[in-house]
Design a protein around this motif. Structure first.
Motif, PDB file in Angstrom:
ATOM      1  N   CYS A 115      62.864  68.221  26.611  1.00  0.00           N
ATOM      2  CA  CYS A 115      63.467  68.985  25.358  1.00  0.00           C
ATOM      3  C   CYS A 115      64.113  67.665  25.068  1.00  0.00           C
ATOM      4  N   ALA A 116      64.889  66.664  25.773  1.00  0.00           N
ATOM      5  CA  ALA A 116      65.470  66.152  24.784  1.00  0.00           C
ATOM      6  C   ALA A 116      63.580  64.617  24.146  1.00  0.00           C
ATOM      7  N   GLY A 117      63.442  64.730  25.666  1.00  0.00           N
ATOM      8  CA  GLY A 117      62.614  63.598  24.620  1.00  0.00           C
ATOM      9  C   GLY A 117      61.458  63.800  23.339  1.00  0.00           C
ATOM     10  N   TYR A 118      61.117  64.874  23.663  1.00  0.00           N
ATOM     11  CA  TYR A 118      60.097  65.544  23.048  1.00  0.00           C
ATOM     12  C   TYR A 118      60.710  66.110  21.741  1.00  0.00           C
ATOM     13  N   THR A 119      61.725  66.104  21.662  1.00  0.00           N
ATOM     14  CA  THR A 119      63.120  66.204  20.104  1.00  0.00           C
ATOM     15  C   THR A 119      63.131  65.111  19.735  1.00  0.00           C
ATOM     16  N   LEU A 146      58.357  56.372  13.050  1.00  0.00           N
ATOM     17  CA  LEU A 146      58.185  54.902  13.383  1.00  0.00           C
ATOM     18  C   LEU A 146      57.174  55.275  14.702  1.00  0.00           C
ATOM     19  N   LYS A 147      56.251  56.282  14.627  1.00  0.00           N
ATOM     20  CA  LYS A 147      54.693  55.951  15.621  1.00  0.00           C
ATOM     21  C   LYS A 147      55.740  55.750  16.986  1.00  0.00           C
ATOM     22  N   PRO A 148      56.291  56.825  17.740  1.00  0.00           N
ATOM     23  CA  PRO A 148      56.886  56.568  18.763  1.00  0.00           C
ATOM     24  C   PRO A 148      56.257  56.388  20.097  1.00  0.00           C
ATOM     25  N   LEU A 149      55.894  56.027  20.945  1.00  0.00           N
ATOM     26  CA  LEU A 149      55.419  56.019  21.682  1.00  0.00           C
ATOM     27  C   LEU A 149      56.500  56.293  23.064  1.00  0.00           C
ATOM     28  N   ILE A 150      55.055  57.894  23.928  1.00  0.00           N
ATOM     29  CA  ILE A 150      56.094  58.508  24.842  1.00  0.00           C
ATOM     30  C   ILE A 150      55.832  57.717  26.243  1.00  0.00           C
ATOM     31  N   LEU A 151      56.416  57.548  26.915  1.00  0.00           N
ATOM     32  CA  LEU A 151      56.471  57.651  28.156  1.00  0.00           C
ATOM     33  C   LEU A 151      56.744  58.285  29.335  1.00  0.00           C
ATOM     34  N   SER A 152      55.662  59.509  29.951  1.00  0.00           N
ATOM     35  CA  SER A 152      55.977  60.271  30.449  1.00  0.00           C
ATOM     36  C   SER A 152      56.681  60.541  31.842  1.00  0.00           C
ATOM     37  N   GLY A 153      56.902  59.498  32.158  1.00  0.00           N
ATOM     38  CA  GLY A 153      57.470  59.955  33.812  1.00  0.00           C
ATOM     39  C   GLY A 153      56.297  60.767  34.818  1.00  0.00           C
ATOM     40  N   SER A 154      57.228  61.328  35.669  1.00  0.00           N
ATOM     41  CA  SER A 154      56.362  61.583  36.499  1.00  0.00           C
ATOM     42  C   SER A 154      56.033  63.171  36.641  1.00  0.00           C
ATOM     43  N   GLU A 210      55.072  76.468  28.271  1.00  0.00           N
ATOM     44  CA  GLU A 210      54.621  76.936  26.909  1.00  0.00           C
ATOM     45  C   GLU A 210      55.407  76.813  25.634  1.00  0.00           C
ATOM     46  N   LEU A 211      56.403  76.250  26.547  1.00  0.00           N
ATOM     47  CA  LEU A 211      58.092  75.965  25.254  1.00  0.00           C
ATOM     48  C   LEU A 211      57.258  74.427  24.559  1.00  0.00           C
ATOM     49  N   MET A 212      57.570  73.621  26.660  1.00  0.00           N
ATOM     50  CA  MET A 212      57.335  72.469  26.179  1.00  0.00           C
ATOM     51  C   MET A 212      55.578  72.292  25.847  1.00  0.00           C
ATOM     52  N   MET A 213      54.601  72.256  25.479  1.00  0.00           N
ATOM     53  CA  MET A 213      53.881  72.334  25.401  1.00  0.00           C
ATOM     54  C   MET A 213      53.864  72.715  24.187  1.00  0.00           C
ATOM     55  N   ASN A 214      54.335  73.411  23.653  1.00  0.00           N
ATOM     56  CA  ASN A 214      54.088  73.552  21.925  1.00  0.00           C
ATOM     57  C   ASN A 214      55.256  72.415  21.374  1.00  0.00           C
ATOM     58  N   MET A 215      56.352  71.750  21.842  1.00  0.00           N
ATOM     59  CA  MET A 215      56.956  70.903  21.447  1.00  0.00           C
ATOM     60  C   MET A 215      56.263  69.530  21.993  1.00  0.00           C
ATOM     61  N   GLN A 216      55.116  69.040  22.831  1.00  0.00           N
ATOM     62  CA  GLN A 216      54.218  68.125  22.604  1.00  0.00           C
ATOM     63  C   GLN A 216      53.793  68.133  21.413  1.00  0.00           C
ATOM     64  N   ALA A 217      52.705  69.263  21.124  1.00  0.00           N
ATOM     65  CA  ALA A 217      52.036  69.354  20.011  1.00  0.00           C
ATOM     66  C   ALA A 217      52.397  68.923  18.996  1.00  0.00           C
ATOM     67  N   GLN A 218      53.701  69.515  18.737  1.00  0.00           N
ATOM     68  CA  GLN A 218      54.853  69.309  17.546  1.00  0.00           C
ATOM     69  C   GLN A 218      54.711  68.129  17.418  1.00  0.00           C
ATOM     70  N   GLU A 260      52.775  65.590  18.649  1.00  0.00           N
ATOM     71  CA  GLU A 260      51.954  65.141  18.395  1.00  0.00           C
ATOM     72  C   GLU A 260      51.446  64.670  16.764  1.00  0.00           C
ATOM     73  N   LYS A 261      51.693  66.130  16.239  1.00  0.00           N
ATOM     74  CA  LYS A 261      51.646  66.265  14.878  1.00  0.00           C
ATOM     75  C   LYS A 261      52.093  65.168  14.359  1.00  0.00           C
ATOM     76  N   PHE A 262      53.465  64.681  14.365  1.00  0.00           N
ATOM     77  CA  PHE A 262      54.248  63.794  13.116  1.00  0.00           C
ATOM     78  C   PHE A 262      54.143  63.009  14.547  1.00  0.00           C
ATOM     79  N   GLY A 263      52.878  61.892  14.968  1.00  0.00           N
ATOM     80  CA  GLY A 263      52.454  60.776  15.350  1.00  0.00           C
ATOM     81  C   GLY A 263      53.004  59.581  16.524  1.00  0.00           C
TER      82      GLY A 263
END
Ligand code: NAP
Length: 310
Positions: free
Chosen positions: A11-15, A25-33, A59-67, A69-72
């Motif tokens: 939740c912290a990373g996706y937010t 800022l075109k963030p790059l996310i590194l997912s972790g294990s 599902e909540l986490m997939m929604n956060m991921q999609a949100q 990615e929507k912003f780059g």
């Protein structure tokens, strides 16, 4: 050179990604294990605001991921092994494949992993009668026996909370004295629904035909005696391990390894921010982690503006 690298996809990373993405800022996310973080291991999440009928954790986490990615935001599925700050003031983030990525700022949102007992079928039972979060899962176990294993403040807090739902809460501890603070220990032991099981541990999880926990084998650590205890859920509360070890001297930590934030989500290293459970042993909730992710993103954005980088 990246503006911001976010480490972790809870939740912290996706937010943080949603906010830094919207700031262009075109963030790059590194997912972790564990892509998606701890909520991917839970079933229904009933306490995340905005979902009055609840939402499944994955599902909540997939929604956060999609949100995000929507912003780059871009996501790479890799594990960070170390970070260095260069003399020029930026960061070199090294992943397990040996690739080095450079960034002006880094937001660490790597969470904390609940400790487990290390029994053979333990990991596969998570979400099937084994959990580390009473706040998340307690309400699913109404009027049935459950147990908490552990003797610290977390175990006492979880056991007290669970008495609202369960018919009985066995508090299984490996010694005969609780480690918890006196006030928490006294409170939990005074609760008639809490039955302490001293000097004992769980040596086996027993499952029903659906693969759900139906009982545990208790082992008395003084006498060696074994017995079966019927229950519907085991809440493991033997501590968490914050995932901060890879940061080395870039951060200060408390005695349990949680990152110490200096102001807001800042750490002792300029440009390095920490958000969520890796820096929070008190609240440990999805919504508080999300709030910290937002704060870290705003602070990273300000830092970049002050440096004239973006
Ligand atoms: P903790 O204080 O480290 O306690 C862990 C407990 O689990 C201990 O009782 C320990 O037994 C037991 N344990 C550890 N490994 C075990 C194993 N392999 N098998 C069986 N039992 C095992 O962890 P915590 O309760 O999560 O608390 C962490 C920190 O957060 C503490 O500083 C705590 O005060 C704080 N906290 C505060 C609050 C609050 O103030 N509201 C709430 C939660 C947590 P032993 O006692 O024998 O070592």
């Amino acid at each position: 050179m990246e503006n911001v690298i976010i480490i972790g996809t809870g939740c912290a990373g996706y937010t943080a990604a949603i906010y830094t993405g919207r700031a262009n800022l075109k963030p790059l996310i590194l997912s972790g294990s564990m892509p998606g973080g701890q909520l991917t291991t839970t079933t229904e999440v009933e306490n995340f605001p905005g979902f009055p009928s609840g939402i499944m954790g994955p599902e909540l986490m997939m929604n956060m991921q999609a949100q995000a990615e929507k912003f780059g935001a871009r996501i790479e599925y890799s594990q960070v092994t170390s970070i260095q700050k260069t003399a020029a003031g930026h960061f070199e983030v090294v992943t397990e494949d040996g690739v080095v990525r450079e960034a002006q700022t880094v937001i660490v949102a790597t969470g904390a992993s609940p400790k487990h007992l290390g029994l053979p079928n333990e990991k596969s039972l998570i979400g099937h009668g084994l959990t580390s979060c009473a706040t998340c899962d307690g309400a699913f176990y109404r009027n049935v026996p459950v147990c908490v294993i552990g003797g610290g403040d977390s175990a006492c807090e979880e056991a007290s909370f669970l008495t609202k739902f369960a018919s009985v809460v066995y508090l299984i501890h490996r010694r005969d004295v609780l480690r918890a603070s006196k006030i928490m220990a006294d409170r939990v032991l005074a609760n008639p629904k809490v039955k302490p099981v001293w000097n004992s541990t769980i040596s086996e999880y027993l499952t029903d035909e659906k693969g759900e926990v139906r009982a545990v084998t208790l082992e008395n650590l003084v006498t060696g005696e074994k017995s079966e205890l019927e229950l519907k859920c085991v809440f493991v509360a033997i501590g968490h391990i914050p995932n901060a070890g890879f940061l080395g001297d870039l951060v200060d930590t408390d005695e349990n390894g949680y990152i110490l934030q200096t102001k807001g989500t800042r750490t002792k290293t300029e440009g390095l921010f920490a958000a969520g459970d890796v820096a929070d042993h008190v609240y440990r909730q999805a919504i508080t982690a999300a709030g910290q992710g937002c704060a870290a993103a705003l602070e990273a954005e300000r830092y970049l503006a002050e440096k004239g980088v973006h």
